[in-house]
Design an enzyme around this catalytic site. Structure first.
Site, PDB file in Angstrom:
ATOM      1  CE1 TYR A 129       2.697  13.403   2.575  1.00  0.00           C
ATOM      2  CE2 TYR A 129       2.577  14.228   4.821  1.00  0.00           C
ATOM      3  CZ  TYR A 129       1.955  13.717   3.699  1.00  0.00           C
ATOM      4  OH  TYR A 129       0.598  13.540   3.697  1.00  0.00           O
ATOM      5  CB  THR A 168      -0.451  16.646   5.594  1.00  0.00           C
ATOM      6  OG1 THR A 168       0.071  16.066   6.788  1.00  0.00           O
ATOM      7  CG2 THR A 168       0.652  17.453   4.951  1.00  0.00           C
TER       8      THR A 168
HETATM    9  N1  UFG Z   1       4.104   5.137  16.329  1.00  0.00           N
HETATM   10  C1  UFG Z   1       4.611   4.157  17.157  1.00  0.00           C
HETATM   11  N2  UFG Z   1       4.842   2.923  16.620  1.00  0.00           N
HETATM   12  C2  UFG Z   1       4.588   2.636  15.320  1.00  0.00           C
HETATM   13  C3  UFG Z   1       4.065   3.642  14.479  1.00  0.00           C
HETATM   14  C4  UFG Z   1       3.832   4.887  15.022  1.00  0.00           C
HETATM   15  O1  UFG Z   1       4.869   4.391  18.347  1.00  0.00           O
HETATM   16  O2  UFG Z   1       4.845   1.499  14.912  1.00  0.00           O
HETATM   17  C5  UFG Z   1       3.808   6.457  16.911  1.00  0.00           C
HETATM   18  C6  UFG Z   1       4.520   7.600  16.249  1.00  0.00           C
HETATM   19  O3  UFG Z   1       5.782   7.782  16.810  1.00  0.00           O
HETATM   20  C7  UFG Z   1       3.534   8.743  16.525  1.00  0.00           C
HETATM   21  C8  UFG Z   1       2.173   8.066  16.472  1.00  0.00           C
HETATM   22  O4  UFG Z   1       2.431   6.692  16.709  1.00  0.00           O
HETATM   23  O5  UFG Z   1       3.710   9.249  17.819  1.00  0.00           O
HETATM   24  C9  UFG Z   1       1.484   8.181  15.144  1.00  0.00           C
HETATM   25  O6  UFG Z   1       2.382   7.796  14.123  1.00  0.00           O
HETATM   26  P1  UFG Z   1       1.908   7.468  12.631  1.00  0.00           P
HETATM   27  O7  UFG Z   1       3.097   6.965  11.884  1.00  0.00           O
HETATM   28  O8  UFG Z   1       0.693   6.628  12.676  1.00  0.00           O
HETATM   29  O9  UFG Z   1       1.455   8.885  12.065  1.00  0.00           O
HETATM   30  P2  UFG Z   1       2.252  10.266  12.060  1.00  0.00           P
HETATM   31  O10 UFG Z   1       1.673  11.112  13.148  1.00  0.00           O
HETATM   32  O11 UFG Z   1       3.714  10.113  12.043  1.00  0.00           O
HETATM   33  O12 UFG Z   1       1.904  10.796  10.608  1.00  0.00           O
HETATM   34  C10 UFG Z   1       0.629  11.218  10.275  1.00  0.00           C
HETATM   35  C11 UFG Z   1       0.384  10.991   8.799  1.00  0.00           C
HETATM   36  C12 UFG Z   1       1.309  11.806   7.976  1.00  0.00           C
HETATM   37  C13 UFG Z   1       1.219  13.223   8.400  1.00  0.00           C
HETATM   38  C14 UFG Z   1       1.428  13.348   9.867  1.00  0.00           C
HETATM   39  C15 UFG Z   1       1.249  14.742  10.329  1.00  0.00           C
HETATM   40  O13 UFG Z   1       0.542   9.650   8.493  1.00  0.00           O
HETATM   41  O14 UFG Z   1       0.970  11.675   6.618  1.00  0.00           O
HETATM   42  O15 UFG Z   1       0.505  12.550  10.553  1.00  0.00           O
HETATM   43  O16 UFG Z   1       2.224  14.965  11.284  1.00  0.00           O
HETATM   44  F1  UFG Z   1       2.162  13.941   7.769  1.00  0.00           F
END
Ligand code: UFG
Length: 334
Positions: free
Chosen positions: A145, A121
């Site tokens: 994680y 990841t």
């Molecule tokens: N976000 C929102 N609202 C939501 C969900 C997410 O604004 O309801 C934002 C988050 O703050 C972030 C972006 O959208 O800026 C993406 O968030 P996600 O939760 O979709 O994904 P992440 O970037 O947090 O996580 C992903 C993978 C993880 C991995 C990570 C690497 O899901 O498994 O990328 O940083 F670890």
């Protein structure tokens, strides 16, 4: 490509794993899935594959399946994937990700499986000092994680030196979308990922989408991520497997992303565009542990593999996620 045996896919009943199963079958490989069905679904496994319901840390079940199916490669997707949960329950992540993979690797080594592909990841980088981030940049995870996955990468490195096995660690950026043929998609209960949540809102499952943080150092203040279509990611695994088969003495660690970022607002604009709706946005504070921007430098994967993205288009990703979500919503109707 001649493998002389089957490919084992752990977590093949889950979101990304089920797409990898399709890509492998479509490429002519025979597949055996190991999945404990805790978060995955038996119906998500294509009927051309064999499903063995077991935990990857169950030595007897895994070794038996390796022998019964002449397994010559393992693609290891099984694991826990919710970043905030890893903060509140770190030992679950060190058990399901790090310790379970240790057990799986021991089974692979003892049964002489020569190739291993690991779902790593971008969370291994933590908050990168610069984007796009390269594979050689510092890996400083900011949550359990990411650390549970980085520890697994370290095990793989050591195991590949000591034993006749090579590996590819694929560092995924933000995976989204669904099989363009509608055969699989993200069915996760209680999803936390942005595009999944946005299409849930579009189908009426939610009344709004929270935007976590508007004061990041990005063009519009919301978080920027590199969204990759799950079917492109699945295809990268098939290409990586072929490289491992051709080069048995070599192992690789590769970013999987398109090399460009979209902000949360840009993603929600795409959802509005594709659905012809105006999804309500609820602007909120930052979510703990979110970096401002994560974008892959993908020069290494382009150099190492013949893989070329087919679905590098945000609207396509959203459209495929949406059609899968609509199918789920119809199925849920009484
Ligand atoms: N976000 C929102 N609202 C939501 C969900 C997410 O604004 O309801 C934002 C988050 O703050 C972030 C972006 O959208 O800026 C993406 O968030 P996600 O939760 O979709 O994904 P992440 O970037 O947090 O996580 C992903 C993978 C993880 C991995 C990570 C690497 O899901 O498994 O990328 O940083 F670890």
């Amino acid at each position: 490509m001649e493998l002389n045996g089957k490919v084992m896919v752990t977590g093949g009943a889950g979101y990304i794993g089920s797409h990898a199963v399709l890509a492998l079958l479509d490429a002519g490989y025979e597949v055996v899935v190991i999945d404990n069905l805790v978060t995955g679904f038996a119906w998500a496994v294509d009927s051309r594959a064999t499903l063995v319901e077991a935990n990857v840390a169950d030595d007897d079940a895994v070794r038996g399946a390796i022998r019964d199916h002449d397994v010559r490669a393992i693609l290891h997707f099984a694991g826990s994937v919710v970043v905030p949960e890893s903060v509140s329950d770190p030992l679950k992540y060190y058990r399901n990700n790090t310790a379970a993979t240790r057990a799986l690797l021991e089974s692979a080594v003892s049964e002489g499986v020569p190739h291993f592909i690991f779902s790593s990841t971008a969370a291994t980088y933590g908050t990168p000092a610069k984007v796009p981030v390269q594979e050689g940049d510092p890996t400083v995870p900011i949550n359990p994680y990411g650390m549970s996955k980085l520890m697994t990468e370290a095990m793989l490195r050591d195991v590949a030196v000591a034993h006749p096995i090579n590996y590819c660690a694929l560092r995924y950026f933000n995976v989204a979308g669904a099989d363009p043929q509608g055969r699989s998609g993200q069915s996760t209960i209680g999803a936390t990922h942005l595009i999944k949540i946005a299409v849930e809102a579009a189908t009426g499952k939610r009344d709004a989408v929270s935007v976590f943080g508007t004061d990041f150092d990005t063009a519009d203040g919301t978080g920027v991520r590199d969204y990759i279509h799950v079917s492109d990611l699945a295809a990268a695994h098939v290409a990586a497997l072929e490289r491992l088969i051709e080069n048995p003495d070599e192992s690789l660690t590769l970013n999987c992303g398109y090399g460009r970022g979209f902000s949360v607002n840009e993603v929600l604009d795409a959802v509005d565009r594709v659905t012809n709706l105006t999804i309500q946005r609820r602007y909120e504070g930052r979510r703990a542990g979110d970096p401002a921007a994560l974008i892959a430098d993908n020069a290494a994967i382009f150099a190492a593999l013949p893989w070329r993205p087919q679905y590098d288009d945000l609207d396509t990703i959203v459209r495929d996620a949406l059609s899968w979500e609509r199918g789920l919503a119809e199925r849920a109707q009484p």
